[in-house]
Design a protein around this motif. Sequence first.
Motif, PDB file in Angstrom:
ATOM      1  N   UNK A   5     -10.514  -8.740  -7.479  1.00 32.63           N
ATOM      2  CA  UNK A   5      -9.726  -6.942  -7.460  1.00 32.63           C
ATOM      3  C   UNK A   5     -10.540  -6.657  -6.325  1.00 32.63           C
ATOM      4  N   UNK A   6      -9.801  -5.559  -5.400  1.00 33.66           N
ATOM      5  CA  UNK A   6     -11.155  -4.332  -4.970  1.00 33.66           C
ATOM      6  C   UNK A   6     -11.961  -3.849  -4.804  1.00 33.66           C
ATOM      7  N   UNK A   7     -12.734  -2.970  -3.846  1.00 31.65           N
ATOM      8  CA  UNK A   7     -14.115  -2.013  -4.069  1.00 31.65           C
ATOM      9  C   UNK A   7     -13.301  -0.770  -5.546  1.00 31.65           C
ATOM     10  N   UNK A   8     -12.143  -0.645  -5.286  1.00 30.09           N
ATOM     11  CA  UNK A   8     -11.159   0.435  -5.569  1.00 30.09           C
ATOM     12  C   UNK A   8     -10.578   0.279  -6.816  1.00 30.09           C
ATOM     13  N   UNK A   9     -10.074  -0.890  -7.634  1.00 27.88           N
ATOM     14  CA  UNK A   9     -10.100  -0.637  -8.416  1.00 27.88           C
ATOM     15  C   UNK A   9     -10.631  -1.384 -10.166  1.00 27.88           C
ATOM     16  N   UNK A  10     -10.115  -0.740 -11.082  1.00 29.82           N
ATOM     17  CA  UNK A  10     -10.926  -1.067 -12.339  1.00 29.82           C
ATOM     18  C   UNK A  10     -10.591  -3.074 -12.754  1.00 29.82           C
ATOM     19  N   UNK A  11     -11.136  -3.047 -13.223  1.00 26.52           N
ATOM     20  CA  UNK A  11     -11.079  -4.810 -14.307  1.00 26.52           C
ATOM     21  C   UNK A  11     -11.655  -4.410 -16.114  1.00 26.52           C
ATOM     22  N   UNK A  12     -10.498  -5.115 -16.267  1.00 27.31           N
ATOM     23  CA  UNK A  12     -10.064  -5.326 -17.432  1.00 27.31           C
ATOM     24  C   UNK A  12     -10.782  -6.489 -18.067  1.00 27.31           C
ATOM     25  N   UNK A  65      -7.151  -9.586 -13.928  1.00 24.79           N
ATOM     26  CA  UNK A  65      -7.087  -9.760 -12.409  1.00 24.79           C
ATOM     27  C   UNK A  65      -7.902 -10.261 -11.708  1.00 24.79           C
ATOM     28  N   UNK A  66      -8.283 -11.621 -11.200  1.00 18.84           N
ATOM     29  CA  UNK A  66      -9.226 -12.465 -10.876  1.00 18.84           C
ATOM     30  C   UNK A  66      -9.441 -12.313  -9.511  1.00 18.84           C
TER      31      UNK A  66
END
Length: 730
Positions: free
Chosen positions: A625-632, A622-623
């Motif tokens: 994200x919030x501070x609590x999310x994971x980036x793949x 995803x382009x």
Amino acid sequence: MIKSIYRLSIIKVCILVLLGSYSCQNNATNSSTIDAGVNAKIDSLVSQLSLAEKVSMLHGNSKFSTAAVERLGIPNLKLSDGPHGVREEILPHAWDPAGWTNDSSTYFPTGTALSATWNPSLALATGEALGEQARARNKDILLGPGVNIQRTPLCGRNFEYMSEDPLLNAVMCVPYIKGIQSKDVAACVKHWAVNNQETNRTTVDTYLSERALQEIYFPAFKAAVQEGEVYTIMGAYNKFRGVYCCESKYLLRDVLRDDWGFEGIVISDWDATHSTVDAANNGLDLEMGTVVDNYDDYYFANPLIKAVENGDVKEEIIDEKVKSILRVMLKTNMFEANRNAGSYNTPEHYQAAYNVAAEAIVLLKNDKALLPLDKNQIKSIAVIGDNATRKHCEGGFSSSVKAKYEITPLEGLKKELNEDVKVEFAQGYEKTSQLNNFVLSANNTVNEKLIQEAVKKAATCDVAIIFGGLNHDYDSEGLDRPDMKLPYGQDVLIQEVLKANPNTIVVMHAGSPVDMSSFANQVPSIVWGWLNGSEGGRAMANVLFGKVNPSGKMPFTLPVKLDDSPAHHLNLFPGENNIAKYEEDILVGYRWFDTRNIKPLYAFGHGLSYTSFDFSDVSLSQKEVSSSEEISINVTVTNTGKTDGAEVVQLYSHLEDSKVLRSEKELRAFKKVFLKAGTTKTITLKIDAKDLSYFEESTNSWKLEAGNYQLMIGNSSDNILLSKEVSINQ
């Protein structure tokens, strides 16, 4: 004698009954229930100990053991040096070898070599093998790994440590720890903390920002505690902000116990304890030493009993320490009849050592595609250099290993080549330095006779291979190198051999950077061979002749010259008036070189292959994200060459217009990918958005800046191939 043995057996039975035959591998009960039950049993046992018995467990009663409490069946702790091999047995009360004939170990590649594999599965296999060998030698605690940051190229213990990068340190040390501890042996991560030089190591006082601590110097230790669940930690020699590390409330209580939840044993480095009351109250658990002959005179012996009796140390503090020791004993199954028995120098151990050695070797340069060598195309090789025949196992003081065997490069080459290829050896340079009591007296005079012999043989051979670098007179505990220069006149040797034979390969065996500026642009091929363990020579031969495709990557930056490195560029090493100020702050290693636009000789993460790889089709989950999310982040890797090989995909981050100083790029994730020739694989690298935070000193907390972050994919810190932008919202 029979009655005595019988009485000890009865005591063991009683203690097992008291402890309920606890096993850390019992998964049938809820873990919280187990913890509560174990704590209750520990409390019961502590209540039966006298003050003198408790204190007897808190200090050494030999060079590498503590006292047992036979009345209650509490065994003694047996420790061993061994970050890359269980140390030979020494006499109980002296440093002289005990003279055993069955205490030889498998010698594993040293810390920087292991880290150069960028392969956590090899760290796990190393830890498992070390744990098995430690148990076979009846050891309870193995003193390793070392995870201090390589702040300066000159640090004598760089070879033991893993990297200049906190993430690479952390990722590699966790499986190493888990491997050791899976075999009923406690790992001991060291040296806590900011122990980054050997110069004045027992007195130097280090000062640095809280941000640098949290972002650079703490992460590997934190991962060891919270992810590796390490059972023991070794306090360092040096002072930290005016206080010795082994009596620092901030380090031992505030950070380790309160912030990170450490429940194991804090062990002093040998003779690193300087007080009774402060060390006891501030969190040291076990004092080990080397100098005092009477163990009752240790700070944590009779003086500690007196401190309790005088009210300077509460007995509850003593109980805390004993409970930590008993907890580690339980976790390593020291009270169990079926404790892991271990194994010793097995074929599996040798294979594990070989696997690390083979993947650690780094191909730095390969102009003219001189490598790999083809044994069918060459008739003669000149093998030159003292390191072609030198064994490195028995050196480095606490890292010394009495190896069962160590294959040298010359031995490895001779085993690899058939009789049709003539191997000519010339020593090339002479080891003239002497190392006594941590003092190096070096004589770097060029030996013209040895050089002429090497030149003569090189001129008559198809290929010349020079095995140079350092040895344990320079890569050693107790002293830092005076400079980055190659000792023994090696620069002259390399230049002269190159004139005689343009097909010259230089192999550097060292755990720290060396100055190669005088020949790096002229020699067609350069290989970094490390201090590479029992199987190092076989692995080297297999790489040079193409049986193994090199896949190692540098875990530290190789500068053109020493002054390019941050601590030396800023004239901060080794400090003034016994105070070391880390004013380079977070800009350590490649962070400094990239941010200050200083071109290194070879960058962090650099390493070539006999095949080629292509990175393509990078995409984000995803382009925004919030501070609590994971980036793949996904990337496709293709082996576009004709040889099977492995590549390390490295993910770095960059934030433009940050409110605070940020390095140009920071390693965030990596993955080693093995691909057959012509095949393709899509891999996924994952990071938590919060991992992009910086440490804000004003609030003493981690802060994630909102903004657009560049996530960059490359195969070294200076070779970024693809990037994607992700927007992080608060």
